[in-house]
Design an enzyme around this catalytic site. Sequence first.
Site, PDB file in Angstrom:
ATOM      1  N   LYS A   1       0.875  -1.178   0.000  1.00  0.00           N
ATOM      2  CA  LYS A   1       0.000   0.000   0.000  1.00  0.00           C
ATOM      3  C   LYS A   1       0.905   1.217   0.000  1.00  0.00           C
ATOM      4  O   LYS A   1       1.739   1.380   0.892  1.00  0.00           O
ATOM      5  CB  LYS A   1      -0.893  -0.023   1.240  1.00  0.00           C
ATOM      6  CG  LYS A   1      -2.033   0.956   1.208  1.00  0.00           C
ATOM      7  CD  LYS A   1      -2.979   0.681   2.371  1.00  0.00           C
ATOM      8  CE  LYS A   1      -4.194   1.565   2.321  1.00  0.00           C
ATOM      9  NZ  LYS A   1      -5.140   1.268   3.429  1.00  0.00           N
TER      10      LYS A   1
ATOM     11  N   ASP B   1     -14.575   2.582   9.993  1.00  0.00           N
ATOM     12  CA  ASP B   1     -14.996   2.344   8.608  1.00  0.00           C
ATOM     13  C   ASP B   1     -15.198   0.855   8.327  1.00  0.00           C
ATOM     14  O   ASP B   1     -14.708   0.327   7.326  1.00  0.00           O
ATOM     15  CB  ASP B   1     -13.972   2.942   7.640  1.00  0.00           C
ATOM     16  CG  ASP B   1     -14.538   3.145   6.242  1.00  0.00           C
ATOM     17  OD1 ASP B   1     -15.780   3.144   6.094  1.00  0.00           O
ATOM     18  OD2 ASP B   1     -13.749   3.291   5.292  1.00  0.00           O
TER      19      ASP B   1
END
Length: 202
Positions: free
Chosen positions: A4, A96
């Site tokens: 990432k 989230d």
Amino acid sequence: MAVKSATPINTRKLQNEKRILTDLKECPQIIQCYGDDVTAFKGNTFYDVFLEFAPNGDLLDLIEKKPINETDIRRYTRSILQGLQYIHNKGYVHCDIKPHNILIFPTKDGKTDVKIADFGEAKRVGSGKSRCIVVEMVTRRNAWKLDTISKLACTDHELPEIPSELSEQGKDFLAKCWQRDCSKRWTAEMLLNHPFVIVDNC
């Protein structure tokens, strides 16, 4: 292993995610972080974080492909709750939780299980967005027009309909999650003791 990366503008957010994942590394229900590095490419500098690779994709992909049987739903739900309990005990909130941030992994017994990923919005304290993933696994659609359970306590909107195809235990589990009064809504720790997720052979 998955990588990432973040540009300089977004580096701080990814560094925060790396710190949180390092703090949560002992939990098998949370994606693992293997370190970080800084790389240069075509004159740009990138901050990279090395994460555990999920060969089976995410829960949203699975929901969109096919119905999920209740045995798998119960197993996935238990793993998500175990991960959330660990996160909360460490003093964080994910903020989230949604199918796209739940990754699927093969297990040694030939089944699959899930891990919580994407801590980019995670915080030390407070409350955050959380969608009712059980309903999405059953019905293959979002249960909430509002998209955030945290709005329950401050709106007059009706609660979503509990899917009729769920077992009685599953219906009761959702009823415990959907208490409009926050003081009566079950925590992850309490839900882990619900019969819906206490299964020996799931």
